[in-house]
Scaffold this active site. Structure first.
Site, short mmCIF file in Angstrom:
data_model
loop_
_atom_site.label_atom_id
_atom_site.label_comp_id
_atom_site.label_asym_id
_atom_site.label_seq_id
_atom_site.Cartn_x
_atom_site.Cartn_y
_atom_site.Cartn_z
CD GLU A 1 -2.74 -0.68 -0.35
OE1 GLU A 1 -2.80 0.45 -0.87
OE2 GLU A 1 -3.08 -1.71 -0.93
C1 LIG Z 1 2.68 -9.89 0.33
C2 LIG Z 1 2.42 -8.78 -0.62
C3 LIG Z 1 1.13 -8.46 -0.97
C4 LIG Z 1 0.88 -7.45 -1.91
N1 LIG Z 1 -0.41 -7.19 -2.31
C5 LIG Z 1 -0.61 -6.40 -3.40
C6 LIG Z 1 -1.90 -6.29 -4.01
O1 LIG Z 1 -2.88 -6.86 -3.53
N2 LIG Z 1 -2.02 -5.53 -5.13
C7 LIG Z 1 -0.96 -4.88 -5.68
O2 LIG Z 1 -1.14 -4.24 -6.70
N3 LIG Z 1 0.27 -4.94 -5.11
C8 LIG Z 1 0.47 -5.68 -3.99
N4 LIG Z 1 1.71 -5.78 -3.43
C9 LIG Z 1 2.80 -4.99 -3.99
C10 LIG Z 1 3.24 -3.87 -3.08
O3 LIG Z 1 2.27 -2.87 -3.03
C11 LIG Z 1 4.62 -3.40 -3.59
O4 LIG Z 1 5.54 -4.40 -3.27
C12 LIG Z 1 5.03 -2.07 -2.99
O5 LIG Z 1 4.20 -1.03 -3.44
C13 LIG Z 1 6.48 -1.71 -3.33
O6 LIG Z 1 6.76 -1.91 -4.69
P1 LIG Z 1 8.03 -2.80 -5.11
O7 LIG Z 1 7.96 -4.07 -4.34
O8 LIG Z 1 8.07 -2.88 -6.57
O9 LIG Z 1 9.26 -2.01 -4.58
P2 LIG Z 1 10.01 -0.78 -5.33
O10 LIG Z 1 9.01 0.18 -5.82
O11 LIG Z 1 10.96 -1.35 -6.30
O12 LIG Z 1 10.80 -0.12 -4.14
C14 LIG Z 1 12.02 -0.67 -3.61
C15 LIG Z 1 12.52 0.26 -2.51
O13 LIG Z 1 12.80 1.56 -3.07
C16 LIG Z 1 12.09 2.55 -2.38
N5 LIG Z 1 11.65 3.58 -3.32
C17 LIG Z 1 11.03 3.42 -4.50
N6 LIG Z 1 10.75 4.61 -5.04
C18 LIG Z 1 11.16 5.55 -4.19
C19 LIG Z 1 11.13 6.96 -4.15
N7 LIG Z 1 10.57 7.68 -5.13
N8 LIG Z 1 11.68 7.60 -3.10
C20 LIG Z 1 12.23 6.90 -2.08
N9 LIG Z 1 12.27 5.56 -2.06
C21 LIG Z 1 11.74 4.88 -3.08
C22 LIG Z 1 10.90 1.85 -1.74
O14 LIG Z 1 10.41 2.56 -0.61
C23 LIG Z 1 11.52 0.50 -1.40
O15 LIG Z 1 12.17 0.57 -0.17
C24 LIG Z 1 1.97 -6.75 -2.46
C25 LIG Z 1 3.28 -7.05 -2.07
C26 LIG Z 1 3.52 -8.08 -1.19
C27 LIG Z 1 4.94 -8.41 -0.86
#
Ligand SMILES: Cc1cc2nc3c(=O)[nH]c(=O)nc-3n(C[C@H](O)[C@H](O)[C@H](O)COP(=O)(O)OP(=O)(O)OC[C@H]3O[C@@H](n4cnc5c(N)ncnc54)[C@H](O)[C@@H]3O)c2cc1C
Length: 593
Positions: free
Chosen positions: A442
């Site tokens: 989220e």
């Molecule tokens: C168990 C689980 C359930 C989930 N359920 C859903 C779901 O129901 N529907 C759905 O759509 N998604 C879902 N997700 C996805 C989840 O919302 C994303 O994993 C999350 O938004 C982060 O995206 P990412 O994993 O691609 O990380 P990334 O976006 O690649 O981020 C990696 C790191 O970089 C940091 N970062 C990225 N951009 C910036 C910035 N601009 N400034 C500072 N820091 C930054 C982040 O904070 C993080 O620490 C789920 C994930 C998991 C693990």
């Protein structure tokens, strides 16, 4: 074996003594007749359901996890399906839904209270109905009448469940770069193709149909988030009579193996020209999805509140019975070989930290829940607007501050158990594992912090923050003549002044160098979070001071004193860290790390 007892007394304290909900409901026509007794009996029943039906499936669901059977079929752990059937039969999915679609029309706030208990009982199970409720909120706000009629009654009854499909392998935080495509069909529907990952409750055997809300791009979409549209993509396309019909080409390819919430199926969802219907206007999908996401952010706060509470209850019970060492001031239980560990100051610190965070978190989430109701249903437009603004300001605090605190709380809960906490049987290590995801999904807590400082505070020149500040000042004025409140009012004033000063400083610095905001955002959210908790704890202390004889209020007051003495000082460190700026973060060339 872990235990869970719904904390009804504290819930009632917040609802009736802090929020005076019966009076507040009178100012919202749909709830004008809802009295305190009815609210209490609904909550009591919800508590029985959570504790007796859902909680017993928590450890077994964690151990068994979900199973990918093959060919897109996923089974939830044993007992989940039957418990979900009982949940629907008892009418819980419809609690706060619109009566026009079969709902019971109770306030969202009451639904929040239900969710706190469900999450204490079993976060993984609760995500199945939780996501459905999010889908309901997005559809009711943005869906056409036709879509509402086709889907809402089934979602409201719980027969069909929902998901939110945003994330793609290359696009998580940055949804502006999603690639899922939506091609218009001749009949007004769309053919949707792409891969979504990490989709919670994306496939399972609990419901007859799964309704995916999917973000995708139309062929003429502008780049970035301004080119994203929202679609409804059912697993089975509904027949005219409302039964699930033809199987759509949306299929679960696999499920993830993960650290926690094992009982919830985190799915890879492939869309292969799947039939979808546009929700809202083309290219404006983010606004519809934001309704779901904002609800979900509050929902994630409720998940962490629930876990913080159940971890606290178990560690408290253990601290009372585990005999180890003597109290530093001399034996307390002379007839026993050692004293219970609750005599030790640091064990008390761990318990009180959990208690202080839980009780303030409960007040905050219920208050925000009430303001969400007010923002939709209050008779006075000014109240509606004000509630809406405060909800916007407080949403990142609910999401990030509560989840950070609850991760600390569940960890402390485990620490109270010593080595036994690390062993699966006691059940407390599961709370730590389950709580961890809440800081990530989220919008990670970093993204929440950036949202707070940039969009919620600086973008409107601090207007929303000043609205909150006005509430604090009014409270301080009202307490000016009460000398007993001085111990709470002075630190509240102090942290209020510090937040004002820090906000101004960061706003100035950001104009010269945008990295300053990125560097300060996370400590800034912790400081504002503590301002909010100081206000809430001071308000609770004022009520507790008036009833010194009663044990419940004695405990409340002691916890308020602990909060101000031991937890609020974190802000000194966080303010220094926020002020330290971005130079030391950005100086090192990425290649030299
Ligand atoms: C168990 C689980 C359930 C989930 N359920 C859903 C779901 O129901 N529907 C759905 O759509 N998604 C879902 N997700 C996805 C989840 O919302 C994303 O994993 C999350 O938004 C982060 O995206 P990412 O994993 O691609 O990380 P990334 O976006 O690649 O981020 C990696 C790191 O970089 C940091 N970062 C990225 N951009 C910036 C910035 N601009 N400034 C500072 N820091 C930054 C982040 O904070 C993080 O620490 C789920 C994930 C998991 C693990």
């Amino acid at each position: 074996m872990p235990q869970y007892t719904p904390p009804l007394r504290d819930m009632q304290f917040v609802l009736h003594e802090m929020l005076n909900v019966e009076q507040a409901f009178k100012e919202m026509p749909p709830h004008a007749d809802l009295d305190a007794d009815t609210v209490n009996s609904v909550i009591e029943e919800a508590g029985k359901f959570a504790a007796n039906v859902i909680f017993p499936l928590n450890q077994s669901g964690d151990e068994e996890g979900c199973t990918y059977v093959g060919d897109g079929v996923v089974k939830a752990p044993k007992g989940f399906k039957e418990a979900y059937a009982q949940y629907c039969e008892a009418g819980w999915p419809s609690l706060s839904c619109d009566p026009d679609f079969g709902g019971q029309g109770l306030p969202e706030l009451v639904n929040n209270v239900l969710y706190e208990m469900l999450n204490s009982a079993n976060q993984a199970w609760t995500m199945y109905p939780g996501l459905s409720h999010g889908a309901y909120a997005a559809l009711i706000a943005r869906g056409s009448d036709e879509l509402k009629q086709a889907y809402l009654p089934k979602i409201v009854s719980g027969e069909w469940t929902g998901t939110m499909c945003l994330t793609e392998p290359h696009a998580g935080t940055d949804l502006g770069i999603i690639r899922t495509k939506a091609e218009p069909n001749a009949d007004g529907t769309y053919a949707i193709s792409g891969t979504k990952i990490f989709i919670s409750a994306g496939e399972h055997d609990l419901s007859a149909n799964i309704i995916h809300l999917v973000l995708a791009r139309l062929p003429d979409a502008p780049a970035g988030t301004k080119g994203i549209s929202l679609f409804i993509v059912p697993k089975f396309i509904p027949n005219a009579d409302g039964t699930p019909g033809e199987r759509n080409t949306v299929k679960c390819a696999s499920i993830e193996h993960k650290m926690g919430i094992h009982g919830n199926a985190t799915s890879v969802i492939n869309l292969d020209g799947a039939k979808g219907w546009l929700v809202g206007e083309p290219h404006k999908g983010m606004s519809g999805m934001f309704i779901m996401m904002n609800g979900a952010r509050l929902g994630v706060g409720m998940q962490s509140l629930g876990l913080g509470e159940v971890a606290y209850q178990n560690s408290l019970a253990y601290a009372r019975e585990r005999l180890q060492s003597r109290a530093l001031t001399g034996p307390k239980l002379k007839d026993k070989p050692a004293d219970p560990i609750i005599v030790h100051p640091d064990v008390r610190r761990m318990l009180l930290t959990q208690k202080a965070y839980n009780e303030a978190g409960r007040f905050l989430t219920y208050w925000v829940g009430l303001m969400i109701d007010q923002s939709h249903k209050h008779t006075d437009e000014k109240v509606r607007e004000e509630a809406d603004e405060l909800v916007a300001l407080l949403t990142p605090i609910v999401k990030a501050f509560i989840t950070d605190n609850a991760f600390e709380s569940t960890n402390l809960g485990m620490q109270v158990f010593g080595g036994h906490g690390f062993i699966k049987e006691t059940g407390v290590e599961q709370y730590v594992r389950d709580a961890r995801i809440n800081l990530i999904y989220e919008g990670t807590n970093t993204i929440q912090s950036l949202d707070l400082i940039s969009r919620k505070v600086l973008l409107d020149g601090g207007k929303k923050l000043m609205k909150f500040g006005k509430l604090v000042q009014d409270f301080i004025k009202a307490q000016a003549a009460n000398p007993e409140m001085k111990e709470f009012i002075e630190p509240l004033m102090d942290i209020g002044d510090k937040v004002t000063k820090l906000t101004g400083e960061l706003g100035q610095k950001a104009m010269k160098n945008p990295d300053e905001l990125g560097a300060a955002a996370v400590p800034y959210l912790r400081v504002v979070g503590h301002l909010v908790y100081s206000y809430l704890w001071a308000r609770m202390a004022a009520v507790a001071l008036a009833k010194p004889e009663d044990d419940f209020y004695k405990a409340k007051l002691a916890t308020a004193r602990f909060y101000f003495a031991k937890l609020l000082p974190e802000t000194a460190y966080q303010i220094r860290s926020a002020r330290a700026g971005s130079d030391t973060l950005m100086a090192l060339d990425a290649a030299l790390f």
